[in-house]
Design a protein around this motif. Structure first.
Motif: not given
Length: 407
Positions: A179-203
């Motif tokens: 289902t498509a949604r309108d990106p203009a209506k999406c409210q992006e919260q502040p980007r949070v940078a990570l440095s913990g070394g979590t991998t996709v596999q761990t997630f």
């Protein structure tokens, strides 16, 4: 605008009537024959202890950029859109069939470098301080080389993988089910940078462990999209925190005891979810599983495929907890006796039933008298029937009012 150019039959293993693009009851028989809604019971049981949960509660797709709009094959959809620079692009969405955590292949060791929470208000004019919004998380992998979108929608967990070349813009614009949604209506919260070394596999392991074990049916206040987003973000910030770990109750049990059926029977009666950590021979033992599901119907999801297709075991499970119905094997999931027992215990699970059950007057009345909100899933033939409507309103007038608005 995003245009869906072509699509094949979508199928998620369930006939749940909560989303416009999920598998519908009219397709269930055909899809089961095609092997898309669950394979026939196998003597070897499930390949993964959480196979039933992944099959029934998780929808997963991956996105790939394409040079043109060639017709998609089974479980594929093609989209044509203009990105933020105005360039026309083609994106293919491929639905993955799951019997365990998705195979992330070459991305398994890639690092998660940041996340952003995306919010979409339910009303365009609502104040920013209101908590009435849908929320999901977009996870940045290798500084934006690829993405993972994860969100909870009703009782389903949706995971969308955006491979190399897919932009954040498109990740915000598309749900996993297409289902498509309108990106203009999406409210992006502040980007949070990570440095913990979590991998996709761990997630993925965290989802397979912590998220699966703590999964609860949707609840407006205690189990919803916002809490799922908060849980994801809490894990990414501090993956080693004790609250994100799962304890195996059988870990310290001597191997000899693990093989002792008398001990196993006592253990699953005390802790039904210990069934998940038992040897396969016990997860396909009807006596062991029956003891477990009689205490916690949801433990049915840890049983082997053969046992999940046993009517007596499944009846014990749905009678204890109607939400065990999705974990009943597809070959018997729509048996009327099982469905009737399930809605008698929890009327809301009417949403997991085929059309014939949602227009069954006796069954529908049983469901709405148990939970007025089940009215939302009643077939149109009975929705405005006076007895059905009054029964739902008497059971829960607030839920009926909300369901009427959603309808």
């Amino acid at each position: 605008p995003i245009h869906r150019v072509s699509h094949a039959l979508p199928c998620d293993g369930l006939s749940r009537h909560c989303g416009p693009d999920l598998c519908r009851s009219s397709h269930t028989k055909q899809a089961t024959m095609l092997g898309l809604c669950g394979a026939p019971p196998q003597k070897g049981g499930s390949l993964h202890p959480n196979a039933a949960w992944w099959t029934c509660q998780v929808v997963c797709s991956r996105l790939e950029e394409q040079p043109d709009g060639s017709e998609g094959i089974d479980r594929e959809r093609m989209y044509n859109f203009s990105d933020e620079t105005g360039r026309r692009r083609w994106i293919k969405s491929h639905r993955m069939l799951l019997q365990g955590p998705p195979n992330v292949g070459e991305y398994s060791t890639d690092l998660i470098t940041a996340y952003s929470e995306i919010r979409m208000p339910y009303w365009s004019a609502q104040p920013g301080s209101w908590a009435t919004y849908h929320a999901w998380s977009v996870i940045e992998v290798n500084h934006g080389q690829s993405w993972i979108l994860i969100e909870r929608k009703t009782d389903m967990l949706e995971i969308l993988f955006g491979q190399v070349g897919i932009s954040l813009y498109f990740m915000k614009a598309l749900r996993c089910i297409g289902t498509a949604r309108d990106p203009a209506k999406c409210q992006e919260q502040p980007r949070v940078a990570l440095s913990g070394g979590t991998t996709v596999q761990t997630f993925m392991e965290w989802i397979d462990g912590y998220v699966e074990e703590h999964w609860q049916p949707y609840d407006l206040l205690s189990s919803n999209c916002q809490q799922m987003a908060a849980s994801v973000e809490s894990f990414l910030v501090n993956p080693g925190a004790p609250e994100h770990t799962v304890v195996n109750p059988m870990k310290l049990v001597p191997q000899k005891q693990k093989e002792d059926k008398t001990f196993v029977l006592a253990e699953v009666e005390r802790n039904p979810r210990a069934l998940k950590y038992l040897a396969e021979k016990f997860r396909r033992d009807s006596q062991v599983v029956t003891i477990a599901v009689s205490k916690d119907g949801n433990a049915l999801r840890y049983a082997s495929d053969l046992v999940r297709a046993d009517p007596e075991v499944c009846l014990a499970a749905v009678s204890q907890n109607g939400y065990a119905l999705p974990y009943v094997h597809p070959v018997i999931r729509q048996d009327r006796t099982l469905v009737f027992a399930a809605v008698s215990q929890n009327g809301y699970v009417l949403c997991y039933t085929e059309e014939k059950h949602r227009k069954d007057r006796e069954l529908v009345l049983r469901a709405v008298r148990q939970d007025g909100y089940a009215w939302r899933y009643v077939h149109e033939e009975l929705k405005w029937d006076s007895e059905v409507y009054v029964a739902a309103g008497c059971q829960n007038p607030v839920a009926l009012f909300r369901a009427t608005l959603l309808w």
